[in-house]
Design a protein around this motif. Sequence first.
Motif, PDB file in Angstrom:
ATOM      1  N   UNK A  11     -33.610 -55.975  37.610  1.00 49.30           N
ATOM      2  CA  UNK A  11     -34.111 -55.488  36.333  1.00 49.30           C
ATOM      3  C   UNK A  11     -35.616 -55.264  36.413  1.00 49.30           C
ATOM      4  N   UNK A  12     -36.054 -54.057  36.029  1.00 53.41           N
ATOM      5  CA  UNK A  12     -37.494 -53.762  36.029  1.00 53.41           C
ATOM      6  C   UNK A  12     -38.063 -53.663  34.619  1.00 53.41           C
ATOM      7  N   UNK A  13     -37.214 -53.513  33.600  1.00 45.84           N
ATOM      8  CA  UNK A  13     -37.715 -53.433  32.235  1.00 45.84           C
ATOM      9  C   UNK A  13     -36.588 -53.357  31.221  1.00 45.84           C
ATOM     10  N   UNK A  14     -36.901 -53.791  29.998  1.00 43.60           N
ATOM     11  CA  UNK A  14     -35.940 -53.755  28.893  1.00 43.60           C
ATOM     12  C   UNK A  14     -36.498 -52.824  27.822  1.00 43.60           C
ATOM     13  N   UNK A  15     -35.689 -51.865  27.370  1.00 41.58           N
ATOM     14  CA  UNK A  15     -36.116 -50.888  26.374  1.00 41.58           C
ATOM     15  C   UNK A  15     -35.270 -51.034  25.126  1.00 41.58           C
ATOM     16  N   UNK A  16     -35.909 -50.883  23.986  1.00 42.78           N
ATOM     17  CA  UNK A  16     -35.214 -50.894  22.705  1.00 42.78           C
ATOM     18  C   UNK A  16     -35.364 -49.528  22.046  1.00 42.78           C
ATOM     19  N   UNK A  17     -34.224 -48.837  21.855  1.00 43.51           N
ATOM     20  CA  UNK A  17     -34.208 -47.531  21.207  1.00 43.51           C
ATOM     21  C   UNK A  17     -33.788 -47.710  19.754  1.00 43.51           C
ATOM     22  N   UNK A  18     -34.579 -47.222  18.835  1.00 46.52           N
ATOM     23  CA  UNK A  18     -34.303 -47.346  17.403  1.00 46.52           C
ATOM     24  C   UNK A  18     -33.803 -46.016  16.851  1.00 46.52           C
ATOM     25  N   UNK A  19     -32.688 -46.072  16.121  1.00 49.43           N
ATOM     26  CA  UNK A  19     -32.082 -44.907  15.504  1.00 49.43           C
ATOM     27  C   UNK A  19     -32.207 -45.023  13.984  1.00 49.43           C
ATOM     28  N   UNK A  20     -31.716 -44.014  13.287  1.00 46.80           N
ATOM     29  CA  UNK A  20     -31.817 -44.014  11.826  1.00 46.80           C
ATOM     30  C   UNK A  20     -30.996 -45.156  11.247  1.00 46.80           C
ATOM     31  N   UNK A  21     -31.377 -45.565  10.046  1.00 41.42           N
ATOM     32  CA  UNK A  21     -30.670 -46.597   9.295  1.00 41.42           C
ATOM     33  C   UNK A  21     -30.684 -47.956   9.995  1.00 41.42           C
ATOM     34  N   UNK A  22     -31.715 -48.222  10.806  1.00 41.15           N
ATOM     35  CA  UNK A  22     -31.859 -49.523  11.436  1.00 41.15           C
ATOM     36  C   UNK A  22     -30.956 -49.771  12.622  1.00 41.15           C
ATOM     37  N   UNK A  23     -30.243 -48.767  13.082  1.00 39.28           N
ATOM     38  CA  UNK A  23     -29.358 -48.930  14.232  1.00 39.28           C
ATOM     39  C   UNK A  23     -30.198 -48.907  15.501  1.00 39.28           C
ATOM     40  N   UNK A  24     -29.882 -49.811  16.471  1.00 30.86           N
ATOM     41  CA  UNK A  24     -30.681 -49.890  17.691  1.00 30.86           C
ATOM     42  C   UNK A  24     -29.784 -50.117  18.896  1.00 30.86           C
ATOM     43  N   UNK A  25     -30.304 -49.747  20.068  1.00 29.28           N
ATOM     44  CA  UNK A  25     -29.593 -49.893  21.336  1.00 29.28           C
ATOM     45  C   UNK A  25     -30.559 -50.461  22.358  1.00 29.28           C
ATOM     46  N   UNK A  26     -30.096 -51.455  23.139  1.00 28.68           N
ATOM     47  CA  UNK A  26     -30.896 -52.061  24.204  1.00 28.68           C
ATOM     48  C   UNK A  26     -30.473 -51.466  25.541  1.00 28.68           C
ATOM     49  N   UNK A  27     -31.465 -51.045  26.315  1.00 28.48           N
ATOM     50  CA  UNK A  27     -31.231 -50.466  27.638  1.00 28.48           C
ATOM     51  C   UNK A  27     -31.911 -51.308  28.703  1.00 28.48           C
ATOM     52  N   UNK A  28     -31.282 -51.380  29.877  1.00 29.80           N
ATOM     53  CA  UNK A  28     -31.878 -51.998  31.050  1.00 29.80           C
ATOM     54  C   UNK A  28     -32.295 -50.893  32.015  1.00 29.80           C
ATOM     55  N   UNK A  29     -33.544 -50.958  32.459  1.00 30.35           N
ATOM     56  CA  UNK A  29     -34.008 -50.071  33.513  1.00 30.35           C
ATOM     57  C   UNK A  29     -33.996 -50.854  34.810  1.00 30.35           C
TER      58      UNK A  29
END
Length: 512
Positions: free
Chosen positions: A454-472
């Motif tokens: 794992x080199x980094x953790x990203x948090x993507x924020x979408x409309x209405x407070x929905x979010x997704x966590x990604x691993x790079x």
Amino acid sequence: MGIATNGFNPFGNMSLSYSMWPVVLVPYNLPPWKCMKDPYFMMSLLILGPKAPGRDIDVYLRQLIEELKELWVDGVHTYDIARGERFRLHAAVIWSINDFPTLGNLSGWRTKGYKVCIVCNENTSSQLLRSKICYMGHRRFLSPDHRWRRSKQFDGKREIRSLSKLYSGDEIHEQQSHVNDVHFWKNILSVDRGRKRKHSPGASNWNTGKSKDTDTARLDLADMNIRKELHLQPHGDRYLKPQACYTLTLNERRQFCQFLKSVKFLDGYARIRPFLHQDVCAALVELSCFFQQLCARTLSVNGLNRLEQDIVLILCKLEMVFPPIFFDIMVQLAVHLLLEAKLGGPVGYQWMYPIERFLGKLKKYVRNKARLEGSIAEGYLMNTLHVDKCNDTTKELYFLSCGPDFRVKFYNNCIVNGVCFHNNDQSHYRVTQNCGVMVPVEHDGDPIDFYGELSGVLELNYVNGFRVMLFKCNWFDTDAKKKRIQKDYHLTCINVGKLWYENDPFILAIQA
């Protein structure tokens, strides 16, 4: 309805050669303020890239054409919710919406060469210059007794040709009957690769930002024996190029650019007038007024008849000012825009601007650059289902299709499925290591395990407070054929000296 298509580069980087072609149906049985809006466009086909289909677009359109024929001949049973009864609906395609190069692919008319104009057909006025073909001769659209017909300052000759006739549908059908060697499949066999379709005798022309004031353009004027004041002047072992009335000096260009920065109101003509010669300014202003009136929301037959006479005079004035190389086919096509307006009504129902904006919307659907067409198709369908309030779509899925916020948050660690992951930078300062990542997948029914760190953790924020966590992640090359992974008793040993899938480093955090 109308049918529209054009190619676009979904990457947004024009240096990368990639072209995909959506085919859009535009329904006209709607109020005027709705029919050219993208919520009512129907993307019926998406032709894959990376290369444009060219003349083989008929292969991709074959199935759509068959369905349109069925709608025209047989129709389909449709329910009228206003009257509460069923009826048989018929549909017809009345025209296509496309730019001029695409016209050659859809209609089968060549858009290069001497007979480029699809309206003038065999009577296209063209002339070969030193570097290209020009399309002048607009004086033939004037009345036979007009004084400009007798003048030689246009191309060095008098204009004695009559007005080009308008070909009927039967005459065009007769020309197309001579077209042979038509095959509705792509030339994918090795013997046919690179082979062009032959042109049949009697088939007419049918088949299925730089400066133009160059030295060659000045030599064209000398060849035609017109505008001697603009010919190249010998000066020792060199030639001098006299300044034309349509060019600006360096100081005038600087003043003009300074003026453009300050434009905020509608007195542009009064301020731009000192920079241009009277003849140049008059012709350009008249041309602008012509397009302004042509693009009006309301058109009248008398007004179009008057514009039909005005545009000929405007183009003749341009011929007296600009060099012949300036007159490509796009200039001559302005003469025929009035005929299209008479047949199709206001041009707002036929131009490419709404289609280009729709293509820009499709480009935003690209989430996976390895699966461009799939991203666009899924995004378009999801948006359609959401508008129709279909049960097959969820709010979360619609939020994902809208795309994330460009402001991305980065973290050094993350707890997923009860496991605390640290990135590889933190592992350098800890006694324990917790950056290893393994993702089990299946390929053609065979299990394959991907290993990395794992080199980094990203948090993507979408409309209405929905979010997704990604691993790079940095993925290690675990190709079994290269023996970079081995099973040692109950341990898995990996050669971490080589990486792969560097262009695809992301996974969902829940996959790790």
